[in-house]
Scaffold this motif. Structure first.
Motif: not given
Length: 517
Positions: A213-219, A229-237, A239-245, A366-371
């Motif tokens: 299954a996909p990671s909990d921080i999916p690509r 814009a919600a789609v872009l915001v989620r994708a941005f978070i 990408e950077q969360a994966r780099k941090l990980r 934040a990736v899976n349920a951004p406010r």
């Protein structure tokens, strides 16, 4: 979290292998004469028992990571396998500890700590037991060079005394093969009926669909201008969360530049959350930004001292020999070396803290349920340009206030504003394309000069402090003074170059795609 540095350090091995599924009637073809293969030597038959460990929701497997305790064979022990260059590359780093490092269900801390950013607070438990009958063969050249090991594995997944499932596979692992030397061997295996498998570990095959299954921080898929814009915001978070990980693991393994990249990811995330503020719940976003600021701050000393030491070491090389450059180098290395070591310990302490684990939990959420606010429901093409325009407005205001002889702090603030514009453009570029990328490139030109100004300013201030210290002799002090003058000259040059370049970067043609706030 206890400090793992007191325990044994895992040994690391790089493995590159190809997997093949085979059926019960598969007959191994003759590989002699396949390219440089002169003969195939059988090295023995082994009974292996491997107990794989993961979280209950298989977070490691979903990242392409395997953790096992294996008995039998020549490399019995604990093995943590980490993908290198992406999941499909077939290349992994295997980190090993001996069997006595921990019993089944008791993962050694030295390995457990390495994957903290992925497992977080979820415990690591035994999730699968595999019993393997392995036949090992080595492909040899005429002069005895070992090209690869070919293992024939008959695998049983067991639950107590019960066999749950069985499968059969081949693994061809490079040993001393050069590029292309195994190609003909692979062709013969395929012709004999071997089926090339996706690069999946035995544990993934044993654990079933959930392990794939996909990671909990999916690509996430690509974003277009008509997407919300919600789609872009989620994708941005994401990408950077994966780099941090990913760079978290690099820091723990002392990989080159990993400290820098953790700080960059934290800063990009924090900057993006500020730019996207009208699209986000304010209290939620500011809370995340505060934690990211804390993390970047904990890594600052290690990174800043690393950069400063490299800069001053290079500058000392150009000092005249009659002003005691060696004494100056010794003083600089003594002070900055200790500060760099202290900074690294501070960064590692942050990684081992409950606060840091909580930050990773928050990023997964934040990736899976951004406010988000209702504005985030609008199309990227409508919502995003004004946000970048707002960041540009701040930069333009800061630059207009700059003076060649002005205080350093004003120039540092302009640098921060420029980096925010650059990060904002890069964040929206997946949806808005070339115009955003072009403006990011333009701003990057000035951030280079402002970054040089910042580095020179820090160096000058540090040298001034060294020279004012006790027990600094006259010749050493003079050498430090020369270095200080060089850094002040570098600052002055950076200011002139920035102001010369700015009119070109600020040309309105680069910002026609923006709309006023």
């Amino acid at each position: 979290m206890p400090d793992a540095k007191d325990g044994p350090k895992p040994e690391t091995y790089r493995e590159s292998e190809r997997k093949f599924r085979i059926h019960g009637l598969f007959a191994l073809p003759d590989l002699a004469g396949a390219g440089p293969v002169s003969g195939v030597e059988e090295r023995g038959t082994y009974d292996l028992t491997a107990v794989y460990h993961d979280t209950g929701d298989l977070r490691l497997a979903r990242e392409g990571i395997t953790l096992r305790r294996r008995e039998g064979g020549s490399d019995a022990g604990w093995h943590l396998k980490l993908p290198v260059g992406g999941l499909g590359s077939g290349v992994r780093d295997e980190l090993r500890l001996p069997l006595e490092a921990g019993e089944v269900g008791d993962v050694p801390q030295e390995l457990r700590e390495l994957v903290t950013a992925i497992t977080r607070t979820a415990p690591l438990v035994a999730v699968a037991t595999l019993q393997t009958k392995r036949v090992s063969r080595v492909l040899l050249t005429a002069d005895g060079r070992e090209l690869a090991e070919l293992t024939d594995d008959d695998v049983s997944v067991v639950d107590g005394d019960r066999v749950v499932v069985k499968f059969h596979e081949l693994e061809l692992e490079d040993l001393e093969a050069r590029p292309g030397e195994l190609d003909e061997s692979v062709e013969r295996l395929l012709a004999a009926g071997a089926v090339p498998g996706e690069f999946a570990s035995k544990a993934v095959r044993a654990l079933g669909p959930m392990a794939s299954a996909p990671s909990d921080i999916p690509r996430l898929p690509a974003v277009g201008p008509k997407d919300s814009a919600a789609v872009l915001v989620r994708a941005f978070i994401a990408e950077q969360a994966r780099k941090l990980r990913e760079n978290d693991l690099g820091v723990r393994r002392d990989a080159e530049d990993a400290v820098h990249q953790v700080r960059v990811a934290a800063r990009r995330l924090r900057s993006g959350l500020k730019v996207f503020r009208p699209l986000l719940d304010r209290e939620w976003a500011d809370g995340l930004r505060a934690e990211l600021k804390w993390l970047a701050g904990e890594f600052s000393a290690a990174r800043d001292r690393e950069v400063l030491r490299e800069r001053l070491d290079e500058s000392v090389k150009h000092l005249p020999h009659d002003v005691e450059p060696l004494a100056a180098r010794s003083l600089i290395d003594r002070h900055l070396g200790k500060e760099a070591d202290d900074g690294r310990e501070r960064a590692l302490a942050a990684l081992r803290s409950d606060r840091y684990v909580a930050l990773h939990d928050a990023l997964v959420d934040a990736v899976n349920a951004p406010r988000l606010t209702k504005s985030a429901e609008k199309a990227c093409a409508d919502v995003l340009p004004p946000l970048v325009a707002k960041a540009w407005k701040r930069l333009d205001r800061d630059v207009k206030g700059l003076q060649l002889d002005g205080p350093d702090e004003e120039w540092h603030e302009a640098r921060k504003a420029a980096k925010q514009v650059r990060y904002a453009c890069e964040a929206v570029a997946p949806a808005l394309g070339k115009p955003a990328k072009r403006l990011a490139k333009q701003v990057e030109r000035v951030t280079e000069h402002l970054g040089e100004h910042m580095d020179a300013s820090v160096a000058a201030h540090t040298l001034q402090g060294f020279a004012a210290g006790s027990h600094v002799g006259g010749r050493t002090g003079f050498a430090l003074g020369l270095l200080y003058c060089e850094e002040r000259a570098a600052m002055d040059l950076a200011r002139h170059e920035f102001l010369d370049l700015w009119p070109e970067v600020a040309d309105p043609k680069h910002r026609r795609w923006l709309r006023p706030t």
